[in-house]
Design a protein around this motif. Sequence first.
Motif, mmCIF file in Angstrom:
data_model
loop_
_atom_site.group_PDB
_atom_site.id
_atom_site.type_symbol
_atom_site.label_atom_id
_atom_site.label_comp_id
_atom_site.label_asym_id
_atom_site.label_seq_id
_atom_site.Cartn_x
_atom_site.Cartn_y
_atom_site.Cartn_z
ATOM 1 N N PRO B 20 13.329 4.611 43.095
ATOM 2 C CA PRO B 20 14.683 4.994 42.667
ATOM 3 C C PRO B 20 14.662 5.745 41.328
ATOM 4 O O PRO B 20 14.137 5.250 40.338
ATOM 5 C CB PRO B 20 15.409 3.642 42.551
ATOM 6 N N THR B 21 15.192 6.951 41.349
ATOM 7 C CA THR B 21 15.074 7.859 40.217
ATOM 8 C C THR B 21 16.438 8.440 39.859
ATOM 9 O O THR B 21 17.196 8.828 40.741
ATOM 10 C CB THR B 21 14.112 9.021 40.569
ATOM 11 N N ASP B 22 16.731 8.484 38.562
ATOM 12 C CA ASP B 22 17.907 9.205 38.058
ATOM 13 C C ASP B 22 17.390 10.392 37.277
ATOM 14 O O ASP B 22 16.593 10.237 36.364
ATOM 15 C CB ASP B 22 18.720 8.319 37.095
ATOM 16 N N ILE B 23 17.859 11.576 37.621
ATOM 17 C CA ILE B 23 17.447 12.739 36.852
ATOM 18 C C ILE B 23 18.465 13.836 37.068
ATOM 19 O O ILE B 23 19.116 13.908 38.106
ATOM 20 C CB ILE B 23 16.024 13.198 37.260
ATOM 21 N N GLU B 24 18.611 14.687 36.041
ATOM 22 C CA GLU B 24 19.562 15.792 36.166
ATOM 23 C C GLU B 24 18.861 17.088 35.791
ATOM 24 O O GLU B 24 18.016 17.113 34.893
ATOM 25 C CB GLU B 24 20.756 15.550 35.235
ATOM 26 N N LEU B 33 7.879 20.190 37.392
ATOM 27 C CA LEU B 33 7.529 18.838 37.787
ATOM 28 C C LEU B 33 6.007 18.779 37.809
ATOM 29 O O LEU B 33 5.368 19.454 38.601
ATOM 30 C CB LEU B 33 8.074 18.505 39.186
ATOM 31 N N LEU B 34 5.441 17.988 36.904
ATOM 32 C CA LEU B 34 3.989 17.966 36.748
ATOM 33 C C LEU B 34 3.430 16.650 37.267
ATOM 34 O O LEU B 34 3.971 15.584 36.977
ATOM 35 C CB LEU B 34 3.639 18.139 35.266
ATOM 36 N N GLY B 35 2.364 16.754 38.030
ATOM 37 C CA GLY B 35 1.742 15.530 38.519
ATOM 38 C C GLY B 35 0.554 15.847 39.398
ATOM 39 O O GLY B 35 0.378 16.982 39.835
ATOM 40 N N ILE B 217 5.269 13.194 36.630
ATOM 41 C CA ILE B 217 5.467 12.229 37.704
ATOM 42 C C ILE B 217 4.130 11.614 38.098
ATOM 43 O O ILE B 217 3.129 12.310 38.251
ATOM 44 C CB ILE B 217 6.111 12.896 38.932
ATOM 45 N N ALA B 218 4.122 10.290 38.228
ATOM 46 C CA ALA B 218 2.921 9.590 38.690
ATOM 47 C C ALA B 218 3.350 8.441 39.576
ATOM 48 O O ALA B 218 4.291 7.718 39.252
ATOM 49 C CB ALA B 218 2.114 9.075 37.498
ATOM 50 N N VAL B 223 7.349 9.647 34.509
ATOM 51 C CA VAL B 223 6.683 8.991 33.382
ATOM 52 C C VAL B 223 6.816 9.797 32.097
ATOM 53 O O VAL B 223 6.458 9.331 31.020
ATOM 54 C CB VAL B 223 5.190 8.735 33.674
ATOM 55 N N TYR B 224 7.325 11.034 32.211
ATOM 56 C CA TYR B 224 7.590 11.832 31.010
ATOM 57 C C TYR B 224 8.727 12.782 31.322
ATOM 58 O O TYR B 224 8.823 13.323 32.419
ATOM 59 C CB TYR B 224 6.344 12.625 30.595
ATOM 60 N N ASP B 225 9.623 13.020 30.365
ATOM 61 C CA ASP B 225 10.689 13.988 30.557
ATOM 62 C C ASP B 225 11.016 14.565 29.191
ATOM 63 O O ASP B 225 11.595 13.895 28.352
ATOM 64 C CB ASP B 225 11.917 13.307 31.180
ATOM 65 N N GLY B 226 10.602 15.808 28.960
ATOM 66 C CA GLY B 226 10.868 16.393 27.661
ATOM 67 C C GLY B 226 10.237 17.757 27.515
ATOM 68 O O GLY B 226 9.767 18.346 28.491
ATOM 69 N N ALA B 227 10.193 18.260 26.282
ATOM 70 C CA ALA B 227 9.629 19.586 26.020
ATOM 71 C C ALA B 227 8.115 19.541 26.180
ATOM 72 O O ALA B 227 7.495 18.493 26.014
ATOM 73 C CB ALA B 227 9.996 20.031 24.612
#
Lengths: 265, 269
Positions: B20-24, B33-35, B217-218, B223-227
Amino acid sequence: MQSEHDAVLLQQRQTFRRGSIQLLVVATVITICSIYVGLFDGARLAEGIPSMISLIGEMFPPDFQNARDWVEPLLDTLAMSVAGTALAVTFSVPLALLAARNTTPHPVVYQVARAILNGLRSIPELIMGIIFVAAVGFGALPGVLALGLHSIGMVGKFFAEAIEHVDEAPVEATRAAGANGLQVIWHGILPQVLPQMADVSIYRWEYNFRASTVMGMVGAGGIGFELMGSLRIMQYQEVLAILLVILVMVTMVDALSAVLRRKFK
Amino acid sequence: MIRLNQVSVTYPGGFTALHPTDIEFRRGEFTVLLGASGAGKSTLLRCLNYLNVPSSGHVHVEGIGELKRRSALLAHRRRTGMIFQQHQLIGRLSALRNVLTGRLGYHGTWRSLVPLPPEDQRIALQALDRVGLMAKALERVDSLSGGQQQRVGIARAIAQRPQMVLADEPVASLDPHTSVQVLGLIRGVCAEDHIPAVVSLHQLDLARQFADRIVGIAAGRVVYDGAPAGLSDLHLEAIYRRDPTRSSEATAAPSTTTEFPLNLATEKS
């Protein structure tokens, strides 16, 4: 060392023996079937040889005197094969879409469509010809209907199989661009299967031409009607002439079909 | 402009690709999206236009609302350009005919049975021109190189006149030089037209080079959201679950199209 070799050789012998037994079983089945149908009935065959020879003798030389009368039936045959194939393709496309797992609207529809295709395929065209002659009378029309209907069974099945083996990736891309269900079929699936559809259709046309030469025998128009007429009055020289004409036509249709099919690759 | 609320995806085999993920995702952002392969970034991306239908939660799109009704979904897809890893073009059709697929959503079923109107043809040609393939418009797509095919794929997305671009591993099957070109092209088009892009990548260097925002994303979680600048070795370790100095190994990871048992599973149309 010695015993190891012996083991390998023993295994080799066993494999050979198993193969021999299998071959023997197949040969026995073939022999029984041949005896059953009278293929080894020497006396009867020997009896037949002289009459075969005299029959072949009566065929020579081929008699092309009435050749002018065959032009129209030949054109009939050609037209029947083209129209019959077109009829088959027209109904095969929608049926195939219903009979392909990835485009069918519902599993029940899928089963029904498959059953229809199997049914059409299992009724020989000659039987359909007899039925349609009874229904709409003599001529090319019952032949076209018989060829068309019977062909749907095979053409529709091949179309459905081609649709099922389509590359899903471009189909998904079409869907992602906001296309609705029918647009996905028309722009994502059909362009991919078009070459196979053309290939099957042309092959079927070639087959239908050969089949339509026989259709005349049940009164469904074409050159077969002339052939039957000559056979009935035992004009064997004319029979051979007609057979030769059919051979030339079939060869030409085959060659044309090969050229067309290569074009659509 | 598009928001995921508690969206999760569990595949029929029972494997949860996305927890379950919340993201905008916001206007004007180039998000990567890195992973690693199999981390769930493709799954998340494909939820954004319902190529993967979420098992729970919902997707809310600005101006359209929730993607539940079929008409809302079609409207959303029409204005969302998607670029795929394997181009997903029809090889035996011309580049132009492939690009015209992007215009289908603007027409009804019956109208689209015959060639689309001249305006649409012109829009498609302009799109090809923008990716520099005007000269190849009438050539069969299977005669083009891998990089050119991907540019046709981009042109198809541009032809939709999209308000958002999604790109699923767009450079995974291209060489490094072509990769930079293709990503530069996507980024340039989006910047010019002021539209946001969400791009999944597994290459850290490319992500750093192009992204305004990186979402790491892992194992099916963000697991990370930013610059890009805020991405530390610790974050990388969480993203790749391995020594961050060996991230080049992730670059050589196999294609993501085989990572799930049922990656092509989509809604019935």
